[in-house]
Design a protein around this motif. Structure first.
Motif, short mmCIF file in Angstrom:
data_model
loop_
_atom_site.label_atom_id
_atom_site.label_comp_id
_atom_site.label_asym_id
_atom_site.label_seq_id
_atom_site.Cartn_x
_atom_site.Cartn_y
_atom_site.Cartn_z
N LEU A 1 48.59 9.60 24.52
CA LEU A 1 47.48 8.79 24.00
C LEU A 1 46.33 8.81 25.02
O LEU A 1 46.54 8.51 26.20
CB LEU A 1 47.92 7.35 23.79
N GLU A 2 45.17 9.20 24.57
CA GLU A 2 44.01 9.14 25.45
C GLU A 2 43.17 7.94 25.05
O GLU A 2 42.77 7.81 23.89
CB GLU A 2 43.20 10.44 25.33
N LYS A 3 42.94 7.06 26.01
CA LYS A 3 42.19 5.84 25.69
C LYS A 3 40.72 6.04 26.07
O LYS A 3 40.42 6.32 27.23
CB LYS A 3 42.80 4.65 26.42
N ARG A 4 39.85 5.92 25.10
CA ARG A 4 38.43 6.15 25.33
C ARG A 4 37.64 4.85 25.32
O ARG A 4 37.86 3.98 24.49
CB ARG A 4 37.88 7.08 24.23
N MET A 5 36.68 4.78 26.23
CA MET A 5 35.80 3.61 26.31
C MET A 5 35.02 3.43 25.01
O MET A 5 34.56 4.38 24.42
CB MET A 5 34.76 3.81 27.44
N MET A 6 34.91 2.19 24.59
CA MET A 6 34.00 1.85 23.48
C MET A 6 32.95 0.86 23.99
O MET A 6 33.18 0.15 24.96
CB MET A 6 34.78 1.25 22.31
N ALA B 1 31.26 0.62 19.18
CA ALA B 1 30.87 2.02 19.02
C ALA B 1 31.72 2.90 19.93
O ALA B 1 31.96 2.57 21.09
CB ALA B 1 29.40 2.20 19.39
N LEU B 2 32.15 4.03 19.41
CA LEU B 2 32.86 4.99 20.24
C LEU B 2 31.88 5.99 20.85
O LEU B 2 32.07 6.46 21.97
CB LEU B 2 33.90 5.75 19.40
N ASN B 3 30.83 6.33 20.16
CA ASN B 3 29.82 7.24 20.69
C ASN B 3 28.64 6.52 21.34
O ASN B 3 28.42 6.64 22.52
CB ASN B 3 29.27 8.15 19.57
N ASP B 4 27.89 5.78 20.51
CA ASP B 4 26.65 5.24 21.06
C ASP B 4 26.10 4.08 20.24
O ASP B 4 26.35 3.95 19.06
CB ASP B 4 25.58 6.34 21.16
N ILE B 5 25.33 3.28 20.96
CA ILE B 5 24.46 2.26 20.36
C ILE B 5 23.04 2.75 20.59
O ILE B 5 22.68 3.08 21.72
CB ILE B 5 24.61 0.90 21.10
N VAL B 6 22.26 2.84 19.53
CA VAL B 6 20.89 3.32 19.68
C VAL B 6 19.93 2.24 19.21
O VAL B 6 20.06 1.73 18.10
CB VAL B 6 20.66 4.61 18.86
N VAL B 7 18.99 1.89 20.07
CA VAL B 7 17.91 0.99 19.68
C VAL B 7 16.70 1.86 19.40
O VAL B 7 16.34 2.69 20.25
CB VAL B 7 17.58 -0.01 20.80
N SER B 8 16.09 1.75 18.23
CA SER B 8 14.95 2.64 17.97
C SER B 8 13.91 1.97 17.11
O SER B 8 14.14 0.92 16.51
CB SER B 8 15.42 3.95 17.35
N ARG B 9 12.73 2.58 17.11
CA ARG B 9 11.61 2.08 16.32
C ARG B 9 11.98 2.12 14.84
O ARG B 9 12.70 3.00 14.38
CB ARG B 9 10.38 2.93 16.56
N GLY B 10 11.42 1.20 14.11
CA GLY B 10 11.58 1.23 12.67
C GLY B 10 10.74 2.34 12.07
O GLY B 10 9.98 3.02 12.77
N THR C 1 28.64 6.09 25.45
CA THR C 1 29.87 6.21 26.22
C THR C 1 29.98 7.66 26.73
O THR C 1 29.23 8.53 26.28
CB THR C 1 31.09 5.97 25.31
N PRO C 2 30.92 7.94 27.64
CA PRO C 2 31.18 9.34 27.97
C PRO C 2 31.47 10.17 26.72
O PRO C 2 30.95 11.27 26.57
CB PRO C 2 32.38 9.26 28.91
N THR C 3 32.27 9.64 25.81
CA THR C 3 32.56 10.36 24.57
C THR C 3 31.28 10.72 23.82
O THR C 3 31.14 11.83 23.31
CB THR C 3 33.46 9.50 23.65
N GLY C 4 30.34 9.80 23.77
CA GLY C 4 29.10 10.03 23.03
C GLY C 4 28.09 10.90 23.77
O GLY C 4 27.07 11.29 23.21
N SER C 5 28.40 11.24 25.02
CA SER C 5 27.41 12.01 25.80
C SER C 5 27.16 13.40 25.23
O SER C 5 26.12 13.99 25.47
CB SER C 5 27.85 12.13 27.27
N THR C 6 28.11 13.91 24.45
CA THR C 6 27.90 15.23 23.85
C THR C 6 27.32 15.14 22.44
O THR C 6 27.20 16.16 21.76
CB THR C 6 29.23 16.01 23.79
N ALA C 7 26.96 13.94 22.02
CA ALA C 7 26.40 13.77 20.68
C ALA C 7 24.89 13.53 20.78
O ALA C 7 24.17 14.36 21.34
CB ALA C 7 27.12 12.63 19.97
N TYR C 8 24.41 12.42 20.29
CA TYR C 8 22.96 12.20 20.20
C TYR C 8 22.29 12.19 21.58
O TYR C 8 21.18 12.69 21.75
CB TYR C 8 22.71 10.87 19.47
N SER C 9 22.97 11.64 22.56
CA SER C 9 22.40 11.58 23.91
C SER C 9 22.08 12.98 24.44
O SER C 9 21.06 13.20 25.10
CB SER C 9 23.38 10.88 24.86
#
Lengths: 284, 284, 284, 284
Positions: free
Chosen positions: A118-123, A138-147, A176-184
């Motif tokens: 089992l690999e436990k990932r930060m959320m 969130a497992l990947n990311d929280i994004v705050v953005s303009r409307g 998160t580290p997990t989300g670093s390969t996604a939108y970030s």
């Protein structure tokens, strides 16, 4: 394992037959399967039990048929009960899926005899308001953005109360580290090995060059973001790119590591950089 | 010059007294001034003529009190008549404003004795549909981007019919040299000397690393963008960050250099890099 | 065509047999071939004439067997005589090579009946000293960089005498459009369509974030670079990454578009973006 | 504190008088001071003891007069004995210096009554050869880069034996969190809060776009770099940009977190982001 959840993206029809294959196979050896009503409306399988609550709260594990997006959904839905999740990939290679379609039989075998780690990932957890006790995970990311109707917003951003920057940008990604390969990554951020205890803060199209870089925050710190303005700005928080929440101007959002972890079932070891190389050099 | 337009951002109250100062001063020496009804509702000056059409179509020049955003608006409104525009800066240093508040008197003097040069800047024109004859003109940029409820869109992008890329991204910026220091810069684009005949294409948060760079297109070429999808995606085109247009999926947008130029009144010479250095090293 | 040059990289043994194949074939139809002494020491072919001067000054065209680097060398060597060059690619896909090994026969056929177009590419010329009349010509780029024993240098950089920036960096790349996909891209620069009249200025690891972007200069302008210092700094100029010249501190280097063009033989049309997509998505 | 070291950059004459001021003042209150022969050749002060060994191995703390570079040198020299270091800044604001010239008196006061905290910063250790027991210690970064006469090198890079990438680049930076705001930042890397247990790996001008991003490695992992080649390439390792070592081709370099920490004396709390904002928005 006696109770296994089946989760899939109902938009992807090519996964239905695999879902039914697994359900039938497990039925034959007296393993219970659970799924949602929405999914079984597609599968139309009488051998699976339709019970959302059991699926996301009590199963021994959830088998996800789909890509990284489907896994993100499954993980968030079962996160408070930290049910182990394994992803069988349909489509492009992913960072979160562990096996491919063709491995279904061996996957079931290994699951049933508990032959996995089992690999436990930060959320991350997002709180919209200090007094509220509603959290978003969130497992990947929280994004705050303009409307949609404004071009740039100002986000005063703090770590444990200390000002980092007054970003003027399209938005801010807390990953998160997990989300670093996604939108970030798309927004210019670095790649983070999954086991680091860090939060990656990446501005989206910042107005200034001098703060146009990601910042790696210690994962034990709390980040606070206030979208400041006169009140007519609109601003949105999104959770793993799947849940969108309108947020109030001049109110403090807090984002921090959740005590809850995502539990990913792993058969292989140390394959992060292999996937990374493959994925990045074959992207379209 | 006998007929001078006065344009300002009605949200910025600190420019009202300067507007009135100019109107009064020009009135005393028998120069006609023109403004919009909306602006004179703020100025309440009886010496200015309220005539939108004359202002944007027939004036000898337009004095803009405000920042780069106000100039963008003025230039677009008078663009078909290519009326010379001069910006008096209120606020932070800008790329398009030519003089500061304190220079109002000398500005009027130089305008009245035609002591200036005209700098003609490339504008882009956006066509939403081949059959349509509605065009949108931009001095800075045309941006195609995802609508508020989707995270990523696919934009097949062509130059003169030849495929450049199938971008999967938040959006795509097509910028003039003038616009290269605005949104395109925030998204990672290069800085372009204003007199180059080029169009800068900068993807916003592209999903892949391999197309995560700006492309400099010859300004004589036509760029075509098709947001492809199943039909449920939403997508928006914006013009100078001020006009927003919902665009249809799977329809070809064309963006090319307009035969129309923006006419900027210049007193100084060769100051592009001085402004650039000052601006970039003092950004907040 | 009666006189054809043969040029190859003597380090790449796999091109020898192809060189001999071409020489023999042309010999049979009474076309003269020319090469260098160094190359024929490898080919050992009695049917080719060893005459460096004729090769680089008088041939009707030069066939280059090799990759982009070999073409850069050939183009520079024959640049003052602007001899048309065609590259037959051995190895990875390149931006400058036009055909592949397997196309040798059809290439010879098309050359001999003049069935091709000539694409003229901008070259840069570097002058180390105003009084000198030694120039260096580059098809890709001129790079000013720190010597091996210092970490950072200061480069005051001007366009037509106007200060652009006082860069503190590892170096500065001045690239043609052709060179934009080479070292400049690695350093963060944009991609430029080959037919643009621009010079791309890209700092290498600049110390400051505020000047950490490429600048697109009008190709008709002259760029001047002075490595400033107390005298103990060392600094190097490189030409297409192939010629290295120690440069003096506090002396003005000038870089501008050369009146000389590289003449590339082209069989295909408009394939720049096809190569670009292929190249960038298959890089290792 | 009874024994205080004095360290300064002998090139910066403006620090001499401050050095003497401190020595004299401490002498008057019976605190011993120590410095190097080279430094006292400049200070010519009879009240200080010239004893390099005592200075770097036994002092209670070292006062450094100078900028970040001078502190890097001092920290490396005393690193095996982990002597606390405090930097008094002469020149531009730095990340490592703690106080300004004008604070000399209060600094001495606080030192003498132990009114400070110790911040322990990660250092990296470089081993050139598995069998060797010579290590190099760095507070900022270890950089592997091409020698002066080659343009690009290939660096096979591993973490704990697992391949990360075969980088083709000018070099590779392995940075501590402390070093993330130095050379790594210039090369495109992220900013890392100092207390994170991570190593930042940033390629310098990589040939490919797909690996053109920093990677954040868990600080407990070991990174291995092999510059691969035929043997004629030259390659250099540098330590904090101050020590340069020729390295052998095809030999494995190992870089990992040292058990040794730099001990920085801190008077203030949580000021990292304040310095960062100030520094980045005022850079030249």
């Amino acid at each position: 394992m006696k109770n296994i959840g089946i989760f899939l993206n109902t938009m992807k029809e090519n996964s239905y037959s695999y879902g039914n294959y697994i359900i039938d196979k497990l039925f034959d050896i007296d393993v219970n399967t659970f799924t949602t009503e929405e999914i079984n409306a597609k599968l139309k399988n009488e051998k699976v039990r339709v019970d959302d609550q059991y699926l996301f709260e009590k199963c021994d594990c959830i088998i996800v048929l789909g890509g990284d997006g489907t896994i993100l959904t499954a993980v968030r839905k079962c996160s408070y009960h930290q049910i182990p999740v394994i992803g069988i990939n349909f489509g492009k290679i992913g960072f979160l899926t562990e096996v491919e379609e063709k491995d279904i039989d061996s996957t079931l075998e290994r699951l049933l005899c508990n032959d996995f780690t089992l690999e436990k990932r930060m959320m991350l957890e997002l709180k919209l308001d200090e007094s509220s006790d509603v959290n978003y995970l969130a497992l990947n990311d929280i994004v705050v953005s303009r409307g949609p109707d404004s071009r740039i917003i100002t986000m005063d951003t703090y770590v444990n109360g200390q000002l980092i920057e007054e970003y003027r940008a399209d938005g801010l990604i807390l990953s998160t580290p997990t989300g670093s390969t996604a939108y970030s990554l798309a927004a210019g951020g670095p790649i983070v090995e999954p086991d680091n205890n860090v939060i990656v803060l990446t501005p989206i199209c910042p107005h200034s060059l001098h703060n146009n870089r990601s910042i790696i925050i210690n994962g034990s710190n709390q980040v606070e973001v206030i979208v400041v303005g006169k009140g007519d700005e609109t601003s949105v928080a999104s959770v793993d790119g799947q849940i969108f929440i309108n947020i109030e101007i001049n109110k403090k959002l807090t984002i921090k590591k959740s005590p809850i972890k995502a539990h990913l079932i792993k058969f292989k070891k140390n394959e992060f950089f292999d996937i990374l190389r493959h994925k990045l050099s074959h992207q379209k």
